[in-house]
Every structure is written in C-alpha cells, then in structure tokens.
Design an enzyme around this catalytic site. Structure first.
Site, PDB file in Angstrom:
ATOM      1  N   LYS A  39       0.813  -1.222   0.000  1.00 56.23           N
ATOM      2  CA  LYS A  39       0.000   0.000   0.000  1.00 56.23           C
ATOM      3  C   LYS A  39       0.845   1.270   0.000  1.00 56.23           C
ATOM      4  O   LYS A  39       1.808   1.376   0.741  1.00 56.23           O
ATOM      5  CB  LYS A  39      -0.914  -0.013   1.237  1.00 56.23           C
ATOM      6  CG  LYS A  39      -1.963   1.070   1.237  1.00 56.23           C
ATOM      7  CD  LYS A  39      -3.258   0.565   1.831  1.00 56.23           C
ATOM      8  CE  LYS A  39      -4.356   1.590   1.771  1.00 56.23           C
ATOM      9  NZ  LYS A  39      -4.684   2.082   0.449  1.00 56.23           N
ATOM     10  N   GLY A  44       6.390   0.639   5.865  1.00 54.65           N
ATOM     11  CA  GLY A  44       7.306  -0.295   5.191  1.00 54.65           C
ATOM     12  C   GLY A  44       7.400  -0.036   3.699  1.00 54.65           C
ATOM     13  O   GLY A  44       8.478  -0.094   3.104  1.00 54.65           O
ATOM     14  N   CYS A  45       6.259   0.267   3.098  1.00 60.88           N
ATOM     15  CA  CYS A  45       6.229   0.512   1.651  1.00 60.88           C
ATOM     16  C   CYS A  45       6.958   1.791   1.292  1.00 60.88           C
ATOM     17  O   CYS A  45       7.605   1.876   0.247  1.00 60.88           O
ATOM     18  CB  CYS A  45       4.780   0.554   1.160  1.00 60.88           C
ATOM     19  SG  CYS A  45       3.927  -1.021   1.428  1.00 60.88           S
ATOM     20  N   THR A  46       6.873   2.781   2.160  1.00 59.03           N
ATOM     21  CA  THR A  46       7.575   4.044   1.929  1.00 59.03           C
ATOM     22  C   THR A  46       9.084   3.839   2.044  1.00 59.03           C
ATOM     23  O   THR A  46       9.853   4.320   1.198  1.00 59.03           O
ATOM     24  CB  THR A  46       7.082   5.124   2.911  1.00 59.03           C
ATOM     25  OG1 THR A  46       5.681   5.316   2.699  1.00 59.03           O
ATOM     26  CG2 THR A  46       7.812   6.435   2.710  1.00 59.03           C
ATOM     27  N   ALA A  49      10.185   1.981  -1.145  1.00 58.66           N
ATOM     28  CA  ALA A  49      10.169   2.860  -2.322  1.00 58.66           C
ATOM     29  C   ALA A  49      11.331   3.849  -2.273  1.00 58.66           C
ATOM     30  O   ALA A  49      12.001   4.089  -3.283  1.00 58.66           O
ATOM     31  CB  ALA A  49       8.838   3.597  -2.409  1.00 58.66           C
TER      32      ALA A  49
END
Length: 157
Positions: A39, A44-46, A49
């Site tokens: 998401k 974690g995704c940030t 990325a």
C-alpha cells in the site's frame, strides 16, 4: 504462491502514476526489477520505495529498470510518487490480476486477522523476459542491496 524462477515472466499492461501504460514487452533487452508492495504511504512501503529511489542510479547503471506495483489507484500513486520524489514508474494493479499472475497475492495475517492482499515480493527479470530470481517476504532495509548484488552476479555470468 507459485515459483516463477527460470520461467517466462507474465506480461502486463498497467498504468503508472502519470496514466502512461507500461508492459513487460516495453523492457525487452533490459533487466527489470519488478517489486510488489501492499500500500502507498504506509511505513514499510515508503521505506522500500525510498530505498529504490536512493539506489535507482546504481540500478540503471547496470542496465536495469525499477517498476513498483500495488493495487492502489493511479491517483494514489501520483500522490505517493510526488510526496517521496519517486523517479520510476509505479504501476496500478487495481484488480490484482498481475499480482496474482506473479504469485504476489493471497492470504495474509495481521494482528490476528486474516485477509487477502499483496505480498512484498520482488521479481528480477532478465533481458529475455525470464524470471531470474524471486524474492519473497522482502526485508525492506536490506532488499535493494540484495537486488544489486544479484544483478551484478547474473551479469557476470
């Protein structure tokens, strides 16, 4: 989950944060780092990325491209890319068809709750369109270094 390693990578045609279509065939002749994440705008995704952002020049110097994929909308991806200055395409797989084709979608568990969602998996695809390596359950802080090391090893062969 199924293992695609050594097999032809499933093709796709998805829009990025700018509404531009991308397909795997567009990248024939290049190495592709195709990473799936749950998401936009989550911790974690940030981190993941931003790790790819910070290492993108090292990855492109090896003749590879980075493509992110999640089920978020093009509009959500646009906000995410602008907020964190992400220089690579983030593809919108709203129906999860590509995530499923890659085996990056299924049952998950969080705080005792079961649900379906995208796994944090990455697929290193060679210039012939075959999956050279599958990374499952990625650890975001060390993942980009793993990918760079493997890319170097594959290219040295």
């Amino acid at each position: 989950m199924h293992d695609l390693q050594g097999k032809q990578a499933p093709d796709f045609s998805l829009e990025d944060q700018d509404g531009k279509k991308h397909s795997l065939a567009d990248y024939k002749g290049k190495w592709v780092v195709l990473y799936f994440y749950p998401k936009d705008m989550t911790p974690g995704c940030t981190v993941e990325a931003c790790s790819f952002r910070d290492s993108e020049s090292r990855i492109t110097a090896k003749g590879a491209v980075v493509l992110g994929v999640s089920a978020d909308s093009v509009k959500s991806h646009d906000k995410f890319a602008k907020a964190f200055k992400l220089p690579f395409p983030i593809l919108s797989d709203e129906g999860n068809s590509i995530s499923r084709a890659y085996g990056a979608y299924g049952q998950k568990k969080f705080m005792g709750r079961n649900y379906e969602g995208i796994y944090r998996n990455t697929y290193l695809i060679n210039p012939e369109g075959e999956v050279a390596k599958v990374y499952e359950g990625v650890k975001v802080k060390v993942h980009v270094d793993e990918v760079l090391k493997d890319l170097e090893e594959f290219q040295a062969k």
